[in-house]
Structure formats: C-alpha cells, structure tokens
Design a protein around this motif. Structure first.
Motif, PDB file in Angstrom:
ATOM      1  N   ILE A 375       0.824  -1.217   0.000  1.00 17.89           N
ATOM      2  CA  ILE A 375       0.000   0.000   0.000  1.00 17.89           C
ATOM      3  C   ILE A 375       0.861   1.272   0.000  1.00 17.89           C
ATOM      4  O   ILE A 375       0.356   2.352  -0.275  1.00 17.89           O
ATOM      5  CB  ILE A 375      -1.013   0.044   1.181  1.00 17.89           C
ATOM      6  N   SER A 376       2.152   1.122   0.323  1.00 23.79           N
ATOM      7  CA  SER A 376       3.053   2.277   0.284  1.00 23.79           C
ATOM      8  C   SER A 376       3.870   2.347  -1.000  1.00 23.79           C
ATOM      9  O   SER A 376       4.522   3.352  -1.261  1.00 23.79           O
ATOM     10  CB  SER A 376       4.037   2.233   1.463  1.00 23.79           C
ATOM     11  N   ARG A 377       3.880   1.258  -1.764  1.00 25.37           N
ATOM     12  CA  ARG A 377       4.739   1.234  -2.960  1.00 25.37           C
ATOM     13  C   ARG A 377       3.958   1.337  -4.258  1.00 25.37           C
ATOM     14  O   ARG A 377       4.450   1.851  -5.250  1.00 25.37           O
ATOM     15  CB  ARG A 377       5.599  -0.044  -2.974  1.00 25.37           C
ATOM     16  N   GLU A 378       2.706   0.805  -4.251  1.00 21.40           N
ATOM     17  CA  GLU A 378       1.946   0.745  -5.501  1.00 21.40           C
ATOM     18  C   GLU A 378       0.886   1.840  -5.528  1.00 21.40           C
ATOM     19  O   GLU A 378       0.272   2.127  -4.505  1.00 21.40           O
ATOM     20  CB  GLU A 378       1.301  -0.645  -5.626  1.00 21.40           C
ATOM     21  N   GLU A 379       0.675   2.402  -6.701  1.00 19.11           N
ATOM     22  CA  GLU A 379      -0.344   3.451  -6.805  1.00 19.11           C
ATOM     23  C   GLU A 379      -1.734   2.826  -6.718  1.00 19.11           C
ATOM     24  O   GLU A 379      -2.047   1.902  -7.454  1.00 19.11           O
ATOM     25  CB  GLU A 379      -0.197   4.199  -8.131  1.00 19.11           C
ATOM     26  N   ILE A 380      -2.565   3.342  -5.811  1.00 14.92           N
ATOM     27  CA  ILE A 380      -3.916   2.799  -5.633  1.00 14.92           C
ATOM     28  C   ILE A 380      -4.904   3.583  -6.499  1.00 14.92           C
ATOM     29  O   ILE A 380      -5.782   3.050  -7.113  1.00 14.92           O
ATOM     30  CB  ILE A 380      -4.315   2.824  -4.135  1.00 14.92           C
ATOM     31  N   PHE A 381      -4.756   4.881  -6.539  1.00 16.42           N
ATOM     32  CA  PHE A 381      -5.608   5.792  -7.316  1.00 16.42           C
ATOM     33  C   PHE A 381      -7.030   5.871  -6.748  1.00 16.42           C
ATOM     34  O   PHE A 381      -8.024   5.925  -7.479  1.00 16.42           O
ATOM     35  CB  PHE A 381      -5.642   5.382  -8.800  1.00 16.42           C
ATOM     36  N   GLY A 382      -7.097   5.889  -5.429  1.00 18.55           N
ATOM     37  CA  GLY A 382      -8.400   6.031  -4.772  1.00 18.55           C
ATOM     38  C   GLY A 382      -8.217   6.802  -3.477  1.00 18.55           C
ATOM     39  O   GLY A 382      -7.107   7.232  -3.143  1.00 18.55           O
ATOM     40  N   PRO A 383      -9.310   6.943  -2.688  1.00 20.91           N
ATOM     41  CA  PRO A 383      -9.245   7.738  -1.460  1.00 20.91           C
ATOM     42  C   PRO A 383      -8.632   6.956  -0.290  1.00 20.91           C
ATOM     43  O   PRO A 383      -9.268   6.745   0.733  1.00 20.91           O
ATOM     44  CB  PRO A 383     -10.711   8.077  -1.209  1.00 20.91           C
ATOM     45  N   VAL A 384      -7.402   6.511  -0.483  1.00 20.83           N
ATOM     46  CA  VAL A 384      -6.734   5.661   0.509  1.00 20.83           C
ATOM     47  C   VAL A 384      -5.317   6.216   0.753  1.00 20.83           C
ATOM     48  O   VAL A 384      -4.554   6.363  -0.197  1.00 20.83           O
ATOM     49  CB  VAL A 384      -6.625   4.202  -0.005  1.00 20.83           C
ATOM     50  N   ALA A 385      -5.004   6.516   2.022  1.00 24.51           N
ATOM     51  CA  ALA A 385      -3.663   7.014   2.343  1.00 24.51           C
ATOM     52  C   ALA A 385      -3.152   6.324   3.598  1.00 24.51           C
ATOM     53  O   ALA A 385      -3.943   5.840   4.413  1.00 24.51           O
ATOM     54  CB  ALA A 385      -3.705   8.525   2.563  1.00 24.51           C
ATOM     55  N   SER A 386      -1.818   6.278   3.742  1.00 31.28           N
ATOM     56  CA  SER A 386      -1.242   5.635   4.929  1.00 31.28           C
ATOM     57  C   SER A 386      -0.271   6.574   5.625  1.00 31.28           C
ATOM     58  O   SER A 386       0.470   7.301   4.967  1.00 31.28           O
ATOM     59  CB  SER A 386      -0.425   4.399   4.570  1.00 31.28           C
ATOM     60  N   VAL A 387      -0.290   6.484   6.947  1.00 30.77           N
ATOM     61  CA  VAL A 387       0.665   7.254   7.748  1.00 30.77           C
ATOM     62  C   VAL A 387       1.861   6.358   8.068  1.00 30.77           C
ATOM     63  O   VAL A 387       1.700   5.237   8.561  1.00 30.77           O
ATOM     64  CB  VAL A 387       0.011   7.759   9.053  1.00 30.77           C
ATOM     65  N   ILE A 388       3.051   6.876   7.765  1.00 26.28           N
ATOM     66  CA  ILE A 388       4.293   6.160   8.066  1.00 26.28           C
ATOM     67  C   ILE A 388       5.032   6.990   9.124  1.00 26.28           C
ATOM     68  O   ILE A 388       5.353   8.159   8.877  1.00 26.28           O
ATOM     69  CB  ILE A 388       5.164   6.023   6.792  1.00 26.28           C
ATOM     70  N   ARG A 389       5.291   6.377  10.276  1.00 29.39           N
ATOM     71  CA  ARG A 389       5.953   7.110  11.372  1.00 29.39           C
ATOM     72  C   ARG A 389       7.469   7.069  11.171  1.00 29.39           C
ATOM     73  O   ARG A 389       8.026   5.996  10.891  1.00 29.39           O
ATOM     74  CB  ARG A 389       5.587   6.446  12.694  1.00 29.39           C
ATOM     75  N   VAL A 390       8.125   8.225  11.311  1.00 30.95           N
ATOM     76  CA  VAL A 390       9.598   8.267  11.206  1.00 30.95           C
ATOM     77  C   VAL A 390      10.167   9.039  12.383  1.00 30.95           C
ATOM     78  O   VAL A 390       9.456   9.776  13.070  1.00 30.95           O
ATOM     79  CB  VAL A 390      10.067   8.921   9.881  1.00 30.95           C
ATOM     80  N   LYS A 391      11.505   8.878  12.574  1.00 27.40           N
ATOM     81  CA  LYS A 391      12.180   9.472  13.730  1.00 27.40           C
ATOM     82  C   LYS A 391      12.369  10.985  13.540  1.00 27.40           C
ATOM     83  O   LYS A 391      12.029  11.782  14.391  1.00 27.40           O
ATOM     84  CB  LYS A 391      13.539   8.765  13.845  1.00 27.40           C
ATOM     85  N   ASP A 392      12.945  11.358  12.394  1.00 30.72           N
ATOM     86  CA  ASP A 392      13.336  12.759  12.225  1.00 30.72           C
ATOM     87  C   ASP A 392      13.319  13.136  10.741  1.00 30.72           C
ATOM     88  O   ASP A 392      12.963  12.322   9.885  1.00 30.72           O
ATOM     89  CB  ASP A 392      14.738  12.980  12.819  1.00 30.72           C
ATOM     90  N   TYR A 393      13.745  14.371  10.464  1.00 28.26           N
ATOM     91  CA  TYR A 393      13.728  14.864   9.091  1.00 28.26           C
ATOM     92  C   TYR A 393      14.546  13.982   8.150  1.00 28.26           C
ATOM     93  O   TYR A 393      14.099  13.677   7.038  1.00 28.26           O
ATOM     94  CB  TYR A 393      14.242  16.320   9.025  1.00 28.26           C
ATOM     95  N   ASP A 394      15.728  13.582   8.576  1.00 25.75           N
ATOM     96  CA  ASP A 394      16.591  12.790   7.680  1.00 25.75           C
ATOM     97  C   ASP A 394      15.904  11.494   7.254  1.00 25.75           C
ATOM     98  O   ASP A 394      15.933  11.115   6.084  1.00 25.75           O
ATOM     99  CB  ASP A 394      17.933  12.471   8.345  1.00 25.75           C
ATOM    100  N   GLU A 395      15.291  10.827   8.232  1.00 25.60           N
ATOM    101  CA  GLU A 395      14.588   9.587   7.876  1.00 25.60           C
ATOM    102  C   GLU A 395      13.378   9.903   6.987  1.00 25.60           C
ATOM    103  O   GLU A 395      13.083   9.169   6.028  1.00 25.60           O
ATOM    104  CB  GLU A 395      14.146   8.831   9.146  1.00 25.60           C
ATOM    105  N   ALA A 396      12.681  11.014   7.269  1.00 24.63           N
ATOM    106  CA  ALA A 396      11.507  11.394   6.462  1.00 24.63           C
ATOM    107  C   ALA A 396      11.904  11.593   4.997  1.00 24.63           C
ATOM    108  O   ALA A 396      11.242  11.096   4.084  1.00 24.63           O
ATOM    109  CB  ALA A 396      10.885  12.672   7.018  1.00 24.63           C
ATOM    110  N   LEU A 397      13.022  12.290   4.778  1.00 31.13           N
ATOM    111  CA  LEU A 397      13.469  12.545   3.401  1.00 31.13           C
ATOM    112  C   LEU A 397      13.841  11.234   2.713  1.00 31.13           C
ATOM    113  O   LEU A 397      13.485  11.006   1.549  1.00 31.13           O
ATOM    114  CB  LEU A 397      14.670  13.502   3.408  1.00 31.13           C
ATOM    115  N   ALA A 398      14.538  10.362   3.453  1.00 29.19           N
ATOM    116  CA  ALA A 398      14.946   9.086   2.858  1.00 29.19           C
ATOM    117  C   ALA A 398      13.721   8.254   2.472  1.00 29.19           C
ATOM    118  O   ALA A 398      13.667   7.689   1.372  1.00 29.19           O
ATOM    119  CB  ALA A 398      15.841   8.318   3.842  1.00 29.19           C
ATOM    120  N   VAL A 399      12.711   8.220   3.353  1.00 29.61           N
ATOM    121  CA  VAL A 399      11.495   7.447   3.061  1.00 29.61           C
ATOM    122  C   VAL A 399      10.742   8.095   1.890  1.00 29.61           C
ATOM    123  O   VAL A 399      10.258   7.414   0.980  1.00 29.61           O
ATOM    124  CB  VAL A 399      10.601   7.332   4.323  1.00 29.61           C
TER     125      VAL A 399
END
Ligand code: UN1
Length: 477
Positions: A375-399
């Motif tokens: 669900i985080s890698r493939e395009e769904i093209f619908g009203p579906v979103a996921s929250v991914i928790r990260v530690k800090d900005y550096d990890e956020a940018l990498a993800v």
C-alpha cells in the motif's frame, strides 16, 4: 438518444455507440458516445497527415484567434461543462467547475504563446556565416488522455499541439468522452480547418492500439497508467516517434514536528482525498515525525469525520464517488491488502450507500504502515492514504525518496532550513511546501522523474520542447 460522434476529416461520423454512465447515479446515462473502429482511427491519422502541411504554415494570428475563441467559450460555459464533467467523472461540482476554468485558462495561455514564437540568431564559429535556430511543428500528434481530468488534460495537450502548428488525432478515455467531445466541438466551430483536430473515441485496444501501430504519428503525448505508458514507449521506439508520458505517482507528504498542525492537516486531507484521491499528484504516503505523529493522526481523523461522501452534484459534498466498479474493486482490494500487511485501519474502509446507486467509498486512512508495504509502494488511485511514522527529518526525506515514482513531493514545516533542504533534495518533478501535492498552476512546467514520467515537461512554455522540433540553419553572408 442522440449519438455524440467522432470528428474525422471535419465530418461527424460513427453509428456504434456506448453509454456514458454517471458514477454518482448509475441509473443515469449522461449520453451515447461513438466507439471508433481501427478504420476510423486510420482515417483520422490520414486526415491529420493531409492537413499538416497547410496548418503547419498557418499564421500565428490564425492560431491565436482560434485558441482564444475556444478559451472564451469554455469560460462562458463553465457551469454547464463543469456539471457535465461532474456527472461523467464523479468529482464534486466545485472541483469540476474549477477544472473547467483551468482548461479555459490553458487555451488563453497558449493563445498568447502562439504570438510569442521566437528563435535565435547566433554567430557561427566560422567567419561570414550566420546561424538561425528555429522551432518547427513536429507533425501529427497522437493524444491519449485519462479519465480523471476529463477537460484539463485534453486542454493541456491539445492547446500546445495546435499552438505550435501540429495536427492531432485525439483519443480520450472511454469512461469520460463528454468533455472531450465538447472541447472538440468548440474548437471545430472556432474555425479549425478540416482534419487539423480529429476525435476518435473508443476502446484503447482498438483506437489506441491502431495509433501505436501507425508510422504516421510523429509524437504521442500520453497520461495514464504505467503499463499502458510502457506500451506507448516500446511501440514508439520502433517508429522513431517522440513521446511524452505522464504515469503514476506515490507522492509523499512529509509532516515535521515543527509543522503548523492545521496547515499540515488541510494539505494532507486535500492531497489524499479530494477528487476522491484519483489524481496522479495525490499524496498517499503521509510521512510523519514522531513528535507530532499522534496529534496529526487525531486531527486527521477528526477532519475525515467532517467530509461528506455523496453525489457529485449535491451541495455540501466534499468527496464524490469512485469513477467506476473496476476502480472501486482496486481500492477495496488494496484496503484488504493493507489490513493483511499489518497496517492499522484508523478511519474509513467501508462502502457506503446514498440516495442514488453509486460507487461510494469512505476516505480511508491507515496508520502504523511501513514504506515497504504494497500500500506504500503501488499506486492505488483512490481515497486511501497511509501514515508512516519516522524518527526525524533525515529519515523522512529518505522514506519520501524511497519509491519507484517521482512526480510530486510535499512537506509541512515552519523550518526554513528543512523546507530549503527538501526543495533541493526531493527526487520529484514538483515540490510543495505547506501546500497539497496536487493542484497545480496552468502556466508552469508539469511532470516528474523516475517511474512517473518520460520525455519533456508539459505545460507552460516548456511544452514547446515536446511539440516542436528544432532546426539549425547556416547561411553564407
Ligand atoms: C493536479 O493535481 O492539479 O493525472 C493535476 C493526473 C495529473 C494531473 C494532476 N496528470 O492526476
């Protein structure tokens, strides 16, 4: 019922028709639209080829006048065309009228660009020789458009193609022929010579495939799925044909601890769920640092409770239906996949019934997702979103950058340092700071990197790159 026909060599033609169904009310037939054959498509290509020499030499004033007239008529009819769009595609009436206004503005912009065509005169490295660099039209352009922007995407491909002197074979998405028919009718009445713009509505497997097989299309501009985009690419190499592909997205929206929470929630809710999430620019990965994570999830959930999913034409509807049964099945399949992968369903996920039979799905939010889940890698093209928790900005940018796609990338932050760093380092064609990842201007370049796009940018003056070919002429003085 009248059949809205195809336009081939300046004649309206076609007796085989299919129903255009309203996804907000599947009992309603919006209209009957012609479904073209391979022979129709070949005739359209031949007509565009025959019309090219004269149109490519037409004056810039003639092109300006026609594009301007079309833009003016679309604006004058924005409410009616917006309602048609909402009925055939299912986005809300305000969204549909907004998109219609955007289509009008695109025609106005390229009406202006026609008058600004220019080249360069430069000295040769050899004495007594002059060099001129000019842009010439490419030839016959094949235009293939998706169902999610039934008027804006046709506008942003047709307007520059005509502006720079090309002729066109246009195949709109089968699900939404209405707005495309309307634009072609408007341009035809605005004075386009016969054969310059040909409309062939119908199936991808017939009309689209005949276009791909033709040696006479000098270019194809395509917006749609990754799979079809690849087929356009492979067939085009064989025919030495220029291509411009806009395909999927899996756009991230990063939310940092220092974000203004209401700005972040507005941007994320808009990007993920407006237009029913059916935008290649939608954000489906909400990447949130741990200091704001719980507050963000709580505020998003509260926001989602306030969004009404209902008939696209109803006042107060925030989210219209999913476009059709097939897309609805894709969406619900992914919701099941997300649950199986171990993401937590924080909101939505259920089909809903309304007064009229339609494809109504709750906006759906997963939490505790990882960036490796499907669900985080493939395009769904619908009203579906996921929250991914990260530690800090550096990890956020990498993800954010860890994805096969690269169309649009957003960040919500009050930090100038992080905003600046993100603008430089996001691997995407478009970056949004404190704004939704979707919803773009009409006069600046549009497009992405990696698996999202191929070829040069659409829109604004950068569109010339695709719709023209450059000539370098040397003259002995
Ligand atoms: C937008 O977000 O304003 O198919 C436009 C799409 C894109 C257009 C998005 N090509 O969703």
């Amino acid at each position: 019922m009248t059949i809205y026909q195809n336009l081939i060599a300046g004649e309206w033609t076609g007796a085989d028709a299919v129903e255009n169904i309203n996804p907000s009310d599947t009992k309603e037939v919006v209209g009957l639209y012609a479904s073209g054959s391979a022979a129709d498509t070949r005739n359209a290509i031949a007509a565009a080829k025959a019309a090219f020499p004269a149109w490519s030499r037409s004056g810039i004033w003639e092109r300006h006048v026609i594009l301007k007239k079309a833009g003016d008529e679309i604006m004058a009819r924005k409410d009616e065309l917006g309602a048609l769009l909402a009925r055939e595609e299912g986005k809300t009436l305000p969204e549909a009228i907004g998109e219609t206004i955007r289509a009008s503005q695109i025609f106005e912009f390229f009406a202006g660009e026609a008058l600004r065509l220019a080249g360069e005169v430069v000295p040769s490295v050899r004495p007594n020789i002059g060099v001129e660099i000019t842009r010439e039209p490419l030839g016959v352009i094949g235009i293939i458009t998706p169902w999610n922007f039934p008027i804006a995407i046709p506008a942003w491909k047709i307007a520059p193609a005509l502006c720079y002197g090309n002729t066109i074979v246009f195949k709109p998405a089968e699900l939404v022929p209405g707005c495309s028919w309307a634009i072609v009718d408007i341009l035809n009445r605005a004075g386009l010579p016969k054969g310059v713009l040909n409309l062939v509505m119908g199936k991808g497997s017939i009309v689209g495939q005949t276009m791909l097989d033709s040696p006479d299309l000098a270019g194809i501009t395509f917006t749609g799925s990754v799979g079809t985009g690849k087929r356009v690419a492979v067939s085009s190499i064989e025919h030495n044909r220029k291509i411009q592909l806009e395909m999927g997205g899996k756009n991230p929206m990063v939310v940092l601890d220092d974000a203004d929470l209401s700005v972040a929630v507005e941007a994320a809710a808009n990007s993920a769920f407006f237009s029913t999430g059916q935008r290649c620019t939608a954000s489906s990965r909400l990447i949130v640092t741990e200091g704001i994570h719980d507050r963000f999830v709580a505020a998003m959930t509260e926001k989602l409770k306030t969004l009404n999913v209902d008939h696209a034409l109803k006042t107060g509807t925030h989210i219209g239906p999913v476009v059709d049964e097939r897309q609805l099945k894709t969406d619900t399949d992914y919701i099941e996949i997300g649950k199986k992968e171990g993401a937590k369903l924080a909101f939505g996920g259920e089909l809903i019934s309304r007064d009229t039979p339609g494809f109504y799905l709750q906006p759906t939010l997963f939490t505790e997702a990882t960036n490796q889940m499907r669900i985080s890698r493939e395009e769904i093209f619908g009203p579906v979103a996921s929250v991914i928790r990260v530690k800090d900005y550096d990890e956020a940018l990498a993800v954010a950058n860890d994805t096969p796609f690269g169309l649009s990338s957003g960040i919500a932050t009050t930090s100038l340092k992080h905003a600046t760093h993100f603008k430089r380092n996001a691997e995407a064609g478009m970056v949004m700071v404190n704004l939704p990842t979707a919803g773009v201007d009409f006069h600046v370049p549009f497009g992405g990197r990696k698996g999202s796009s191929y070829g040069s940018r659409e829109q604004g003056k950068y569109a010339a790159e695709f719709f023209t070919t450059v000539k370098t002429a040397y003259t002995l003085a």
